[in-house]
Write a protein that holds these residues in place. Structure first.
Motif, PDB file in Angstrom:
ATOM      1  N   LEU A   1      -4.037  19.018 -26.225  1.00 42.78           N
ATOM      2  CA  LEU A   1      -3.787  18.626 -27.615  1.00 42.78           C
ATOM      3  C   LEU A   1      -2.433  17.935 -27.756  1.00 42.78           C
ATOM      4  O   LEU A   1      -2.297  16.955 -28.496  1.00 42.78           O
ATOM      5  CB  LEU A   1      -3.870  19.846 -28.530  1.00 42.78           C
ATOM      6  CG  LEU A   1      -5.285  20.406 -28.731  1.00 42.78           C
ATOM      7  CD1 LEU A   1      -5.227  21.778 -29.397  1.00 42.78           C
ATOM      8  CD2 LEU A   1      -6.132  19.449 -29.561  1.00 42.78           C
ATOM      9  N   GLY A   2      -1.437  18.457 -27.041  1.00 42.35           N
ATOM     10  CA  GLY A   2      -0.134  17.798 -27.057  1.00 42.35           C
ATOM     11  C   GLY A   2      -0.203  16.404 -26.458  1.00 42.35           C
ATOM     12  O   GLY A   2       0.397  15.455 -26.982  1.00 42.35           O
ATOM     13  N   ALA A   3      -0.959  16.271 -25.366  1.00 42.78           N
ATOM     14  CA  ALA A   3      -1.135  14.953 -24.755  1.00 42.78           C
ATOM     15  C   ALA A   3      -1.871  14.008 -25.704  1.00 42.78           C
ATOM     16  O   ALA A   3      -1.545  12.817 -25.791  1.00 42.78           O
ATOM     17  CB  ALA A   3      -1.894  15.089 -23.436  1.00 42.78           C
ATOM     18  N   CYS A   4      -2.864  14.532 -26.428  1.00 38.47           N
ATOM     19  CA  CYS A   4      -3.586  13.703 -27.422  1.00 38.47           C
ATOM     20  C   CYS A   4      -2.625  13.217 -28.504  1.00 38.47           C
ATOM     21  O   CYS A   4      -2.687  12.048 -28.924  1.00 38.47           O
ATOM     22  CB  CYS A   4      -4.717  14.512 -28.055  1.00 38.47           C
ATOM     23  SG  CYS A   4      -6.177  14.735 -27.017  1.00 38.47           S
ATOM     24  N   ALA A   5      -1.738  14.111 -28.976  1.00 38.68           N
ATOM     25  CA  ALA A   5      -0.797  13.727 -30.026  1.00 38.68           C
ATOM     26  C   ALA A   5       0.145  12.630 -29.544  1.00 38.68           C
ATOM     27  O   ALA A   5       0.377  11.633 -30.250  1.00 38.68           O
ATOM     28  CB  ALA A   5      -0.004  14.949 -30.487  1.00 38.68           C
ATOM     29  N   LEU A   6       0.691  12.789 -28.329  1.00 35.39           N
ATOM     30  CA  LEU A   6       1.616  11.790 -27.801  1.00 35.39           C
ATOM     31  C   LEU A   6       0.906  10.477 -27.502  1.00 35.39           C
ATOM     32  O   LEU A   6       1.422   9.391 -27.782  1.00 35.39           O
ATOM     33  CB  LEU A   6       2.290  12.324 -26.530  1.00 35.39           C
ATOM     34  CG  LEU A   6       3.326  13.431 -26.742  1.00 35.39           C
ATOM     35  CD1 LEU A   6       3.796  13.988 -25.404  1.00 35.39           C
ATOM     36  CD2 LEU A   6       4.510  12.908 -27.537  1.00 35.39           C
ATOM     37  N   PHE A   7      -0.299  10.576 -26.935  1.00 35.70           N
ATOM     38  CA  PHE A   7      -1.038   9.350 -26.625  1.00 35.70           C
ATOM     39  C   PHE A   7      -1.454   8.632 -27.911  1.00 35.70           C
ATOM     40  O   PHE A   7      -1.485   7.404 -27.956  1.00 35.70           O
ATOM     41  CB  PHE A   7      -2.273   9.676 -25.781  1.00 35.70           C
ATOM     42  CG  PHE A   7      -2.876   8.473 -25.108  1.00 35.70           C
ATOM     43  CD1 PHE A   7      -2.388   8.042 -23.888  1.00 35.70           C
ATOM     44  CD2 PHE A   7      -3.909   7.770 -25.692  1.00 35.70           C
ATOM     45  CE1 PHE A   7      -2.919   6.926 -23.260  1.00 35.70           C
ATOM     46  CE2 PHE A   7      -4.455   6.658 -25.075  1.00 35.70           C
ATOM     47  CZ  PHE A   7      -3.956   6.235 -23.857  1.00 35.70           C
ATOM     48  N   SER A   8      -1.763   9.411 -28.958  1.00 34.25           N
ATOM     49  CA  SER A   8      -2.086   8.816 -30.254  1.00 34.25           C
ATOM     50  C   SER A   8      -0.913   8.008 -30.786  1.00 34.25           C
ATOM     51  O   SER A   8      -1.092   6.924 -31.356  1.00 34.25           O
ATOM     52  CB  SER A   8      -2.458   9.904 -31.263  1.00 34.25           C
ATOM     53  OG  SER A   8      -3.636  10.564 -30.880  1.00 34.25           O
ATOM     54  N   ALA A   9       0.300   8.560 -30.599  1.00 36.30           N
ATOM     55  CA  ALA A   9       1.489   7.859 -31.074  1.00 36.30           C
ATOM     56  C   ALA A   9       1.731   6.576 -30.296  1.00 36.30           C
ATOM     57  O   ALA A   9       2.374   5.651 -30.805  1.00 36.30           O
ATOM     58  CB  ALA A   9       2.713   8.775 -30.955  1.00 36.30           C
TER      59      ALA A   9
ATOM     60  N   SER B   1      -0.569   3.773 -36.764  1.00 31.79           N
ATOM     61  CA  SER B   1      -1.988   3.974 -37.054  1.00 31.79           C
ATOM     62  C   SER B   1      -2.583   2.699 -37.633  1.00 31.79           C
ATOM     63  O   SER B   1      -2.112   2.194 -38.654  1.00 31.79           O
ATOM     64  CB  SER B   1      -2.154   5.117 -38.058  1.00 31.79           C
ATOM     65  OG  SER B   1      -3.426   5.095 -38.644  1.00 31.79           O
ATOM     66  N   ILE B   2      -3.616   2.168 -36.973  1.00 32.75           N
ATOM     67  CA  ILE B   2      -4.292   0.969 -37.477  1.00 32.75           C
ATOM     68  C   ILE B   2      -4.908   1.263 -38.842  1.00 32.75           C
ATOM     69  O   ILE B   2      -4.910   0.416 -39.745  1.00 32.75           O
ATOM     70  CB  ILE B   2      -5.381   0.509 -36.487  1.00 32.75           C
ATOM     71  CG1 ILE B   2      -4.767   0.223 -35.110  1.00 32.75           C
ATOM     72  CG2 ILE B   2      -6.099  -0.721 -37.018  1.00 32.75           C
ATOM     73  CD1 ILE B   2      -3.732  -0.853 -35.106  1.00 32.75           C
ATOM     74  N   THR B   3      -5.429   2.483 -39.014  1.00 30.70           N
ATOM     75  CA  THR B   3      -6.057   2.859 -40.282  1.00 30.70           C
ATOM     76  C   THR B   3      -5.059   2.796 -41.436  1.00 30.70           C
ATOM     77  O   THR B   3      -5.375   2.291 -42.520  1.00 30.70           O
ATOM     78  CB  THR B   3      -6.652   4.270 -40.180  1.00 30.70           C
ATOM     79  OG1 THR B   3      -7.600   4.300 -39.112  1.00 30.70           O
ATOM     80  CG2 THR B   3      -7.340   4.667 -41.468  1.00 30.70           C
ATOM     81  N   LEU B   4      -3.848   3.307 -41.210  1.00 32.25           N
ATOM     82  CA  LEU B   4      -2.832   3.274 -42.261  1.00 32.25           C
ATOM     83  C   LEU B   4      -2.374   1.842 -42.534  1.00 32.25           C
ATOM     84  O   LEU B   4      -2.035   1.498 -43.679  1.00 32.25           O
ATOM     85  CB  LEU B   4      -1.645   4.157 -41.874  1.00 32.25           C
ATOM     86  CG  LEU B   4      -1.919   5.672 -41.880  1.00 32.25           C
ATOM     87  CD1 LEU B   4      -0.687   6.440 -41.416  1.00 32.25           C
ATOM     88  CD2 LEU B   4      -2.340   6.141 -43.272  1.00 32.25           C
ATOM     89  N   ILE B   5      -2.345   0.999 -41.493  1.00 35.27           N
ATOM     90  CA  ILE B   5      -2.005  -0.408 -41.709  1.00 35.27           C
ATOM     91  C   ILE B   5      -3.047  -1.057 -42.618  1.00 35.27           C
ATOM     92  O   ILE B   5      -2.713  -1.786 -43.560  1.00 35.27           O
ATOM     93  CB  ILE B   5      -1.922  -1.164 -40.365  1.00 35.27           C
ATOM     94  CG1 ILE B   5      -0.739  -0.647 -39.534  1.00 35.27           C
ATOM     95  CG2 ILE B   5      -1.772  -2.668 -40.601  1.00 35.27           C
ATOM     96  CD1 ILE B   5      -0.676  -1.232 -38.140  1.00 35.27           C
ATOM     97  N   VAL B   6      -4.316  -0.792 -42.333  1.00 31.82           N
ATOM     98  CA  VAL B   6      -5.400  -1.365 -43.134  1.00 31.82           C
ATOM     99  C   VAL B   6      -5.313  -0.878 -44.578  1.00 31.82           C
ATOM    100  O   VAL B   6      -5.479  -1.652 -45.528  1.00 31.82           O
ATOM    101  CB  VAL B   6      -6.767  -1.019 -42.518  1.00 31.82           C
ATOM    102  CG1 VAL B   6      -7.904  -1.398 -43.462  1.00 31.82           C
ATOM    103  CG2 VAL B   6      -6.940  -1.732 -41.184  1.00 31.82           C
ATOM    104  N   TYR B   7      -5.035   0.415 -44.763  1.00 27.91           N
ATOM    105  CA  TYR B   7      -4.883   0.956 -46.129  1.00 27.91           C
ATOM    106  C   TYR B   7      -3.725   0.260 -46.840  1.00 27.91           C
ATOM    107  O   TYR B   7      -3.825  -0.100 -48.018  1.00 27.91           O
ATOM    108  CB  TYR B   7      -4.641   2.463 -46.067  1.00 27.91           C
ATOM    109  CG  TYR B   7      -4.402   3.100 -47.427  1.00 27.91           C
ATOM    110  CD1 TYR B   7      -5.455   3.611 -48.172  1.00 27.91           C
ATOM    111  CD2 TYR B   7      -3.115   3.193 -47.968  1.00 27.91           C
ATOM    112  CE1 TYR B   7      -5.244   4.186 -49.417  1.00 27.91           C
ATOM    113  CE2 TYR B   7      -2.890   3.764 -49.206  1.00 27.91           C
ATOM    114  CZ  TYR B   7      -3.945   4.267 -49.930  1.00 27.91           C
ATOM    115  OH  TYR B   7      -3.726   4.833 -51.160  1.00 27.91           O
ATOM    116  N   GLY B   8      -2.616   0.075 -46.116  1.00 30.05           N
ATOM    117  CA  GLY B   8      -1.458  -0.576 -46.721  1.00 30.05           C
ATOM    118  C   GLY B   8      -1.760  -1.990 -47.164  1.00 30.05           C
ATOM    119  O   GLY B   8      -1.334  -2.425 -48.232  1.00 30.05           O
TER     120      GLY B   8
END
Length: 438
Positions: free
Chosen positions: A103-111, A158-165
């Motif tokens: 889970l920690g690796a997922c969080a860092l890789f997500s970033a 986050s691409i999703t947050l960019i799209v929302y913006g």
């Protein structure tokens, strides 16, 4: 025709067209063209090309392909495996430490990547076989990776947050900052459940521990630290007033490519071409959806559907929290069938005036909306992450993967509830760093 009735007809037609298997962008353009032609005549179609290309005439959109290249260059290397190995060596003595490491690796890789499927694939290829080998149940092994992968659309960049913006003309910098604390909250909830599930399972006695020397723990760090340094540098440049999000994304993409070439020897022309080709395909897909959604939004506004729906909702004599609950249910159901980018672009123009009219912060709502989209990523029938995990471990049934993911859906619902009770978790950091929104 009454705008609300027409809106219902358009909604049903859109669902039918998208469920036919046609691409989201083409489906939105087709529906828009048909209803504009029917109710506004041929002249309205003349505006479609102008609107289509006008939606892409924004410097902020440059950040999308740049962040995608940044993620693709990382995903094409062993960076995910190295992140996983580094955290495993440091967290091996924690109960359920291997799940926590994943889970920690997922969080860092997500970033680093901003992509949920890429996070699932990169961490899952190493993490799932290792967890199964150590005696963890298949449900915990697959569910934790599927849920951890969803962090890619919340933790910045986050691409999703960019799209929302872009869709709501909201500051992308503020949105990125708003996702940090809720993202860490979700990571904490995921880890807490994983530790409890491991402790409560009857198999915990068989979960063998592997010990590592201090030398083994430190020797892998040079392969991980450059990417973490890039993320810190990107965030500093963005929020330190050094560069705009688009400029920062471009520098981050270049640095990630350079590090991938130096640390992971990504120097073969075919490998570099693969990174650029895949990034171009994904970027064009997202940008095409953005442009098509712009035409779709114009059609809704031109036929007074957006205004009628917003007025109808605002006139409902219901508590604003009941209204928010209904919106959350709608978003979760929409996320079951459509990708996050499509849901945001189709619903944001309608929901934003309703949300602000009810007294909710649009930055805060962006985080709540994104967590709803995360639920859709691990929920059938579309649940993209479920199929990514099934591709990694084809001998594990989708039913087991889904059962393993359901507790993490509960964690996401708890996170939404916590954000409703304490909205400052999403708004404090943007206001602290960038000052109160005007």
């Amino acid at each position: 025709m009454d705008p609300l009735v027409l809106g219902t007809i358009i909604g049903l037609a859109t669902i039918f067209v998208l469920f036919s298997g046609i691409s989201v962008a083409v489906g939105l353009l087709l529906v828009s063209a048909v209803f504009l032609l029917t109710f506004d005549g041929l002249r309205s179609l003349e505006l479609m090309p102008e609107i289509l290309f006008g939606k892409l005439d924004s410097f902020a959109l440059l950040s999308i392909p740049m962040f995608i290249i940044m993620g693709a260059s990382i995903a094409s290397t062993r960076a995910g495996a190295d992140l996983y190995e580094a955290l495993e060596r440091w967290l091996t003595r924690v109960p359920g430490g291997l799940v926590v490491s994943n889970l920690g690796a997922c969080a860092l890789f997500s970033a680093m990547s901003g992509s949920s499927p890429a996070t699932c694939a990169a961490i899952g290829k190493m993490g799932i076989p290792e967890m199964r080998k150590r005696g963890y149940s298949e449900e915990i092994a697959t569910g934790s990776i599927a849920a951890g992968g969803t962090l890619g659309i919340l933790i910045p960049p986050s691409i999703t947050l960019i799209v929302y913006g872009i869709a709501t003309e909201t500051s992308i910098g503020r949105l990125f900052l708003a996702g940090v604390i809720p993202g860490l909250l979700l990571v904490g909830l995921f880890m807490a459940w994983s530790i409890y599930a491991t402790w409560a399972s009857g198999e915990r006695a068989s979960l063998g521990r592997v010990t590592y020397s201090w030398r083994q723990r430190f020797e892998i760090m040079p392969r991980v630290l450059p990417f973490i340094a890039i993320i810190i540098g990107v965030l500093y440049a963005m929020y330190g007033g050094v560069a705009t999000p688009s400029e920062t994304a471009a520098v981050g993409a270049l640095l990630c490519l350079v590090v991938a070439m130096i640390v992971y020897k990504l120097v073969r022309p075919s490998a570099l071409w693969s990174v650029l080709r895949d990034s171009t395909k994904e970027s064009v897909m997202i940008l095409f959806i953005i442009a098509a959604a712009g035409v779709f939004s114009y059609m809704l506004s031109s036929l007074f559907i957006t205004q009628a729906i917003a007025a109808w909702i605002s006139e409902l004599e219901v508590n604003r929290w009941v209204l928010l609950g209904a919106i959350n249910v709608f978003l979760i159901v929409a996320g079951f069938f459509l990708p996050p980018v499509a849901v945001i672009l189709m619903t944001a123009p309608i929901l934003l005036p309703v949300i602000t009219g009810a007294g909710f912060d649009p930055i805060w709502f962006a985080v709540v909306l994104t967590i709803n989209m995360e639920i859709g990523l691990i929920s059938p029938p579309v649940g993209l992450n479920l199929y990514v995990i099934n591709g990694i471990a084809p001998d594990i049934s989708l039913r087991k993967i889904l059962l393993g993911s359901l507790p993490f859906v509960g964690c996401m619902l708890i996170a939404i509830l916590v954000l409703c009770l304490f909205p400052g978790l999403a708004t404090w950091l943007p206001n602290f760093v960038m000052g109160p929104a005007l």
